[in-house]
Design an enzyme around this catalytic site. Sequence first.
Site, mmCIF file in Angstrom:
data_model
loop_
_atom_site.group_PDB
_atom_site.id
_atom_site.type_symbol
_atom_site.label_atom_id
_atom_site.label_comp_id
_atom_site.label_asym_id
_atom_site.label_seq_id
_atom_site.Cartn_x
_atom_site.Cartn_y
_atom_site.Cartn_z
ATOM 1 N N LYS A 151 0.820 -1.215 0.000
ATOM 2 C CA LYS A 151 0.000 0.000 0.000
ATOM 3 C C LYS A 151 0.855 1.267 0.000
ATOM 4 O O LYS A 151 0.370 2.324 -0.409
ATOM 5 C CB LYS A 151 -0.971 -0.018 1.185
ATOM 6 C CG LYS A 151 -1.879 -1.245 1.259
ATOM 7 C CD LYS A 151 -2.500 -1.597 -0.073
ATOM 8 C CE LYS A 151 -3.434 -2.798 -0.055
ATOM 9 N NZ LYS A 151 -2.876 -4.074 0.409
ATOM 10 N N TYR A 168 -12.256 -14.885 3.040
ATOM 11 C CA TYR A 168 -11.259 -13.843 3.286
ATOM 12 C C TYR A 168 -10.747 -13.930 4.727
ATOM 13 O O TYR A 168 -11.534 -13.953 5.675
ATOM 14 C CB TYR A 168 -11.870 -12.455 3.046
ATOM 15 C CG TYR A 168 -10.924 -11.336 3.426
ATOM 16 C CD1 TYR A 168 -9.974 -10.874 2.522
ATOM 17 C CD2 TYR A 168 -10.956 -10.771 4.696
ATOM 18 C CE1 TYR A 168 -9.082 -9.874 2.876
ATOM 19 C CE2 TYR A 168 -10.064 -9.766 5.064
ATOM 20 C CZ TYR A 168 -9.133 -9.323 4.145
ATOM 21 O OH TYR A 168 -8.242 -8.349 4.501
ATOM 22 N N TYR A 213 -2.836 -12.675 2.737
ATOM 23 C CA TYR A 213 -2.534 -12.359 1.336
ATOM 24 C C TYR A 213 -1.338 -13.144 0.798
ATOM 25 O O TYR A 213 -1.496 -14.092 0.028
ATOM 26 C CB TYR A 213 -2.268 -10.853 1.179
ATOM 27 C CG TYR A 213 -3.440 -9.974 1.507
ATOM 28 C CD1 TYR A 213 -4.402 -9.679 0.538
ATOM 29 C CD2 TYR A 213 -3.607 -9.423 2.774
ATOM 30 C CE1 TYR A 213 -5.485 -8.860 0.828
ATOM 31 C CE2 TYR A 213 -4.688 -8.599 3.069
ATOM 32 C CZ TYR A 213 -5.610 -8.329 2.097
ATOM 33 O OH TYR A 213 -6.676 -7.516 2.384
HETATM 34 C C1 LIG Z 1 -3.657 -5.326 0.186
HETATM 35 C C2 LIG Z 1 -2.713 -6.462 0.120
HETATM 36 C C3 LIG Z 1 -2.637 -7.278 -1.029
HETATM 37 C C4 LIG Z 1 -3.555 -7.137 -2.200
HETATM 38 O O1 LIG Z 1 -3.311 -5.997 -2.971
HETATM 39 P P1 LIG Z 1 -4.547 -5.353 -3.749
HETATM 40 O O2 LIG Z 1 -3.974 -4.189 -4.427
HETATM 41 O O3 LIG Z 1 -5.555 -5.007 -2.686
HETATM 42 O O4 LIG Z 1 -5.092 -6.374 -4.676
HETATM 43 C C5 LIG Z 1 -1.697 -8.275 -1.055
HETATM 44 N N1 LIG Z 1 -0.885 -8.499 -0.008
HETATM 45 C C6 LIG Z 1 -0.947 -7.751 1.117
HETATM 46 C C7 LIG Z 1 -0.042 -8.108 2.235
HETATM 47 C C8 LIG Z 1 -1.863 -6.723 1.223
HETATM 48 O O5 LIG Z 1 -1.913 -6.001 2.350
#
Ligand SMILES: *Cc1c(COP(=O)(O)O)cnc(C)c1O
Length: 336
Positions: free
Chosen positions: A49, A263, A289
């Site tokens: 991010k 999720y 993720y």
């Molecule tokens: C937000 C996030 C993602 C996914 O990215 P997006 O742009 O939301 O698809 C992947 N890995 C981590 C650790 C994240 O925080």
Amino acid sequence: MHLARFPRIRLFPAPTPLEKLTNLSRFLGGPEIWIKRDDCTVVASGGNKVRKLEFLAGEAVAQGADTLVTQGAVQSNHVRQTIAVAAKLGMACAVLLEHRVETNDPAYLTSGNVLLDRLMGAAIEYRPGGTDMNAAAIAKGEELRAAGAKPYVIPGGGSNRVGALGYMSCAQELMQQADEMGLTIDLLVHATGSAGTQAGLVAGLHGINAGVRVLGIGVRAPKAAQEANVHRLANEVAEYAGMRGGVPREAVEANCDYVGPGYGQPTEGMREAVSLLARLEGVLLDPVYSGKGMAGLIDLIRKGVIGAGQRVVFLHTGGSVGLYGYQGFFEQGFAA
Ligand SMILES: *Cc1c(COP(=O)(O)O)cnc(C)c1O
């Protein structure tokens, strides 16, 4: 694309490292696996991010905003990184956390990202699971504006055309880095959620004719919905960046077979991926993720879908702070 046209605040030293995972490659007996360390983007333990926030916070400051507003699940990495960037820029920050994952586990509810959110001093409010969170964040922004603040509302995951510019930039950075190293990349794999990362990468790689296939491993939505979201945003960011002709639909590929029960719900594949990377490489993934993304990559290698002759880059999107929210789950594994 000429990204200097957009307001941007540099938040970390680029490029992030691109490293070979020698032990993992040997262990799997498959392709050569490399890792792009976007977990190393500095701000409050980093993550993907931060790249989006370079452009989002850049626009916020350019508009004269004094408060960042955003939202996410309770253990949101995006929320933690947004709060950190607000702190660094001397802005206020208001966040909404959705009880998206049904659990009473105190670790999930108070440790990991939540602890850091509170430490960095954001105004935190909670919303029930199933709330329309982007609408709730916009409403929060209006409330703050009525009270005299100058809010800038960032959508979930920082995934709009402005945030996705961060991953267009990453596409350029990665290809320049690979060219300098003499590394040919066949496939780029990463976890995909709110779609901004994949949209920016796909648009950016298409825009420079890199010829590198991108595979997103889904963490929430089913394949059709995920691919549609990514494709829509890829076209938006491409147009915003001045690319003509859009992004072909077939450039957008998601595999959503590794979500598990839902999720943020742990899976055995995620457990294996997190512990393999920790034990073989000293790399910390996350449970929501990158752990599921890597679980997908490992399974596709084992099934021979990703062949031994390929060179694969896994984009590490960060999130290891979230491990503390899943302490009980990992301890069960140590006991077994
Ligand atoms: C937000 C996030 C993602 C996914 O990215 P997006 O742009 O939301 O698809 C992947 N890995 C981590 C650790 C994240 O925080």
